[in-house]
Design a protein around this motif. Structure first.
Motif, mmCIF file in Angstrom:
data_model
loop_
_atom_site.group_PDB
_atom_site.id
_atom_site.type_symbol
_atom_site.label_atom_id
_atom_site.label_comp_id
_atom_site.label_asym_id
_atom_site.label_seq_id
_atom_site.Cartn_x
_atom_site.Cartn_y
_atom_site.Cartn_z
ATOM 1 N N PRO A 32 0.829 -1.212 0.000
ATOM 2 C CA PRO A 32 0.000 0.000 0.000
ATOM 3 C C PRO A 32 0.859 1.256 0.000
ATOM 4 O O PRO A 32 1.847 1.352 0.722
ATOM 5 C CB PRO A 32 -0.803 -0.125 1.295
ATOM 6 N N GLY A 33 0.459 2.213 -0.862
ATOM 7 C CA GLY A 33 1.194 3.471 -0.920
ATOM 8 C C GLY A 33 2.320 3.502 -1.925
ATOM 9 O O GLY A 33 2.955 4.546 -2.107
ATOM 10 N N LEU A 34 2.594 2.364 -2.573
ATOM 11 C CA LEU A 34 3.671 2.324 -3.573
ATOM 12 C C LEU A 34 3.105 2.026 -4.955
ATOM 13 O O LEU A 34 2.260 1.143 -5.107
ATOM 14 C CB LEU A 34 4.724 1.297 -3.194
ATOM 15 N N CYS A 35 3.588 2.762 -5.932
ATOM 16 C CA CYS A 35 3.113 2.646 -7.305
ATOM 17 C C CYS A 35 4.322 2.699 -8.232
ATOM 18 O O CYS A 35 5.453 2.928 -7.783
ATOM 19 C CB CYS A 35 2.192 3.809 -7.678
ATOM 20 N N VAL A 36 4.080 2.521 -9.510
ATOM 21 C CA VAL A 36 5.120 2.692 -10.525
ATOM 22 C C VAL A 36 4.573 3.548 -11.656
ATOM 23 O O VAL A 36 3.427 3.371 -12.091
ATOM 24 C CB VAL A 36 5.617 1.340 -11.064
ATOM 25 N N SER A 37 5.385 4.483 -12.086
ATOM 26 C CA SER A 37 5.050 5.343 -13.223
ATOM 27 C C SER A 37 6.055 5.169 -14.344
ATOM 28 O O SER A 37 7.193 4.741 -14.118
ATOM 29 C CB SER A 37 5.066 6.813 -12.797
ATOM 30 N N TRP A 38 5.619 5.529 -15.545
ATOM 31 C CA TRP A 38 6.511 5.676 -16.682
ATOM 32 C C TRP A 38 6.558 7.149 -17.056
ATOM 33 O O TRP A 38 5.518 7.828 -17.091
ATOM 34 C CB TRP A 38 6.031 4.852 -17.875
ATOM 35 N N GLY A 103 1.661 7.705 -0.154
ATOM 36 C CA GLY A 103 1.225 7.260 1.155
ATOM 37 C C GLY A 103 0.647 8.354 2.020
ATOM 38 O O GLY A 103 -0.058 8.076 2.968
ATOM 39 N N GLY A 104 0.955 9.609 1.694
ATOM 40 C CA GLY A 104 0.504 10.709 2.533
ATOM 41 C C GLY A 104 -0.394 11.650 1.768
ATOM 42 O O GLY A 104 -1.607 11.478 1.694
ATOM 43 N N TYR A 105 0.210 12.606 1.144
ATOM 44 C CA TYR A 105 -0.520 13.591 0.367
ATOM 45 C C TYR A 105 -0.560 13.194 -1.110
ATOM 46 O O TYR A 105 -1.077 12.146 -1.466
ATOM 47 C CB TYR A 105 0.105 14.961 0.580
ATOM 48 N N ASP A 106 0.012 14.015 -1.987
ATOM 49 C CA ASP A 106 0.021 13.683 -3.408
ATOM 50 C C ASP A 106 1.201 12.764 -3.737
ATOM 51 O O ASP A 106 2.224 12.785 -3.067
ATOM 52 C CB ASP A 106 0.121 14.961 -4.251
ATOM 53 N N PRO A 107 1.055 11.978 -4.807
ATOM 54 C CA PRO A 107 2.150 11.077 -5.181
ATOM 55 C C PRO A 107 3.352 11.814 -5.764
ATOM 56 O O PRO A 107 3.201 12.878 -6.372
ATOM 57 C CB PRO A 107 1.509 10.180 -6.236
ATOM 58 N N TYR A 108 4.521 11.214 -5.585
ATOM 59 C CA TYR A 108 5.745 11.758 -6.169
ATOM 60 C C TYR A 108 6.683 10.597 -6.470
ATOM 61 O O TYR A 108 6.573 9.524 -5.875
ATOM 62 C CB TYR A 108 6.415 12.754 -5.224
ATOM 63 N N CYS A 109 7.606 10.816 -7.412
ATOM 64 C CA CYS A 109 8.539 9.777 -7.844
ATOM 65 C C CYS A 109 9.773 9.814 -6.958
ATOM 66 O O CYS A 109 10.547 10.773 -7.023
ATOM 67 C CB CYS A 109 8.952 10.008 -9.293
ATOM 68 N N ASP A 110 9.985 8.774 -6.173
ATOM 69 C CA ASP A 110 11.110 8.818 -5.247
ATOM 70 C C ASP A 110 12.335 8.017 -5.705
ATOM 71 O O ASP A 110 13.437 8.262 -5.228
ATOM 72 C CB ASP A 110 10.690 8.438 -3.823
ATOM 73 N N TYR A 111 12.150 7.054 -6.572
ATOM 74 C CA TYR A 111 13.284 6.323 -7.140
ATOM 75 C C TYR A 111 13.067 6.174 -8.641
ATOM 76 O O TYR A 111 11.941 5.911 -9.081
ATOM 77 C CB TYR A 111 13.433 4.934 -6.505
ATOM 78 N N TRP A 112 14.147 6.312 -9.402
ATOM 79 C CA TRP A 112 14.074 6.269 -10.859
ATOM 80 C C TRP A 112 15.022 5.201 -11.411
ATOM 81 O O TRP A 112 16.102 4.980 -10.860
ATOM 82 C CB TRP A 112 14.480 7.618 -11.446
ATOM 83 N N GLY A 113 14.597 4.591 -12.503
ATOM 84 C CA GLY A 113 15.511 3.737 -13.231
ATOM 85 C C GLY A 113 16.482 4.578 -14.031
ATOM 86 O O GLY A 113 16.365 5.809 -14.092
ATOM 87 N N ILE B 91 3.685 18.050 -9.925
ATOM 88 C CA ILE B 91 2.486 17.974 -9.099
ATOM 89 C C ILE B 91 1.606 16.826 -9.569
ATOM 90 O O ILE B 91 1.790 16.288 -10.659
ATOM 91 C CB ILE B 91 1.656 19.281 -9.131
ATOM 92 N N TRP B 92 0.656 16.481 -8.730
ATOM 93 C CA TRP B 92 -0.426 15.561 -9.099
ATOM 94 C C TRP B 92 -1.660 16.435 -9.319
ATOM 95 O O TRP B 92 -2.130 17.091 -8.412
ATOM 96 C CB TRP B 92 -0.650 14.543 -7.991
ATOM 97 N N ASP B 93 -2.113 16.464 -10.558
ATOM 98 C CA ASP B 93 -3.174 17.388 -10.950
ATOM 99 C C ASP B 93 -4.487 16.654 -11.063
ATOM 100 O O ASP B 93 -4.649 15.772 -11.920
ATOM 101 C CB ASP B 93 -2.808 18.032 -12.286
ATOM 102 N N THR B 94 -5.454 17.011 -10.246
ATOM 103 C CA THR B 94 -6.765 16.349 -10.284
ATOM 104 C C THR B 94 -7.864 17.305 -10.757
ATOM 105 O O THR B 94 -9.043 17.042 -10.560
ATOM 106 C CB THR B 94 -7.119 15.796 -8.897
ATOM 107 N N SER B 95 -7.458 18.411 -11.398
ATOM 108 C CA SER B 95 -8.445 19.410 -11.802
ATOM 109 C C SER B 95 -9.407 18.870 -12.867
ATOM 110 O O SER B 95 -10.593 19.177 -12.850
ATOM 111 C CB SER B 95 -7.749 20.664 -12.316
#
Lengths: 122, 111
Positions: A32-38, A103-113, B91-95
């Motif tokens: 929970p709280g962990l995701c992956v983005s491209w 996990g808290g507020y908005d998501p952010y990328c904390d580790y990158w390939g 940012i994470w934009d939900t607008s």
């Protein structure tokens, strides 16, 4: 230690479908709280977010590219796959996968390939 | 054109302080939590700041983040030649729909 590694073809022909794989270690795709983005970056240009898949298998896509993108994950293999259809030379870019902390507020990328350069050309 | 606007470039001498702004087009940024990334040429981005003002693990105190209702700011004090890089806000934009957005990037030159 969290690591992510992108793999896929370095060269794709126009109109083909690109498939990229992100192989990760040091965390679970079901946590929970962990995701992956491209995220991609054309040569000399800015970062462009593409897609995100979260721990609950919810998918989020770039508004401008969503008709061409599919993100999926295989938790048992610790892999996230991105497919992009109908590739064009303008899709030439370095493609990064990144772990996303949500996990808290908005998501952010904390580790990158390290990224993988994909060139679209015939 | 990104939803987030950053100055294309900033510069300062070693030891000096620099700030990089990030504003949201046609809207305020009050309801967003801003993150900042550093990208040294030829390398992947690295997280510097998250939740507007929290430093990522291992990031020195020379880097700071702040935010007002209209813009976010990355501050770097005691500039070093190794700080020369591209800096991006995000940012994470939900607008409209839920998407992640990055600014256009700011090139920092340490003179």
């Amino acid at each position: 230690q969290v690591t992510l590694r992108e793999s896929g073809p370095a060269l794709v022909e126009p109109t083909q479908t690109l498939t990229l794989t992100c192989t990760l270690s040091g965390f679970s795709l079901s946590a929970p709280g962990l995701c992956v983005s491209w995220v991609r970056q054309p040569p000399g240009k800015a970062l462009e977010w593409l897609a995100l898949i979260d721990w609950d298998d919810d998918e989020y896509y770039s508004t401008s590219l969503k008709t061409r993108l599919t993100i999926s994950k295989d938790t048992s293999k610790s892999q996230v796959v991105l497919t992009m259809t109908n590739m064009d030379p303008l899709d030439t870019a370095t493609y990064y996968c990144a772990r996303v902390h949500w996990g808290g507020y908005d998501p952010y990328c904390d580790y990158w390939g390290q990224g993988t350069l994909v060139t679209v050309s015939s | 054109q990104s939803v987030l606007t950053q100055p294309p470039s900033v510069s300062a001498a070693p030891g000096q302080k620099v700030t990089i702004s990030c504003s949201r087009n046609n809207s305020n940024i009050a309801n967003n939590y801003v993150s900042w990334y550093q990208q040294v040429p030829g390398t992947a981005p690295k997280l510097l700041i998250y939740d507007n003002n929290k430093r990522s693990s291992g990031i020195p105190g020379r880097f700071s983040g702040s935010k007002s209702d209209t813009s976010a700011t990355l501050g770097i004090t005691g500039l070093q030649t190794g700080d020369e890089a591209e800096y991006y806000c995000g940012i994470w934009d939900t607008s409209l729909s839920a998407v992640m957005v990055f600014g256009g990037g700011t090139k920092l030159t340490v003179l």
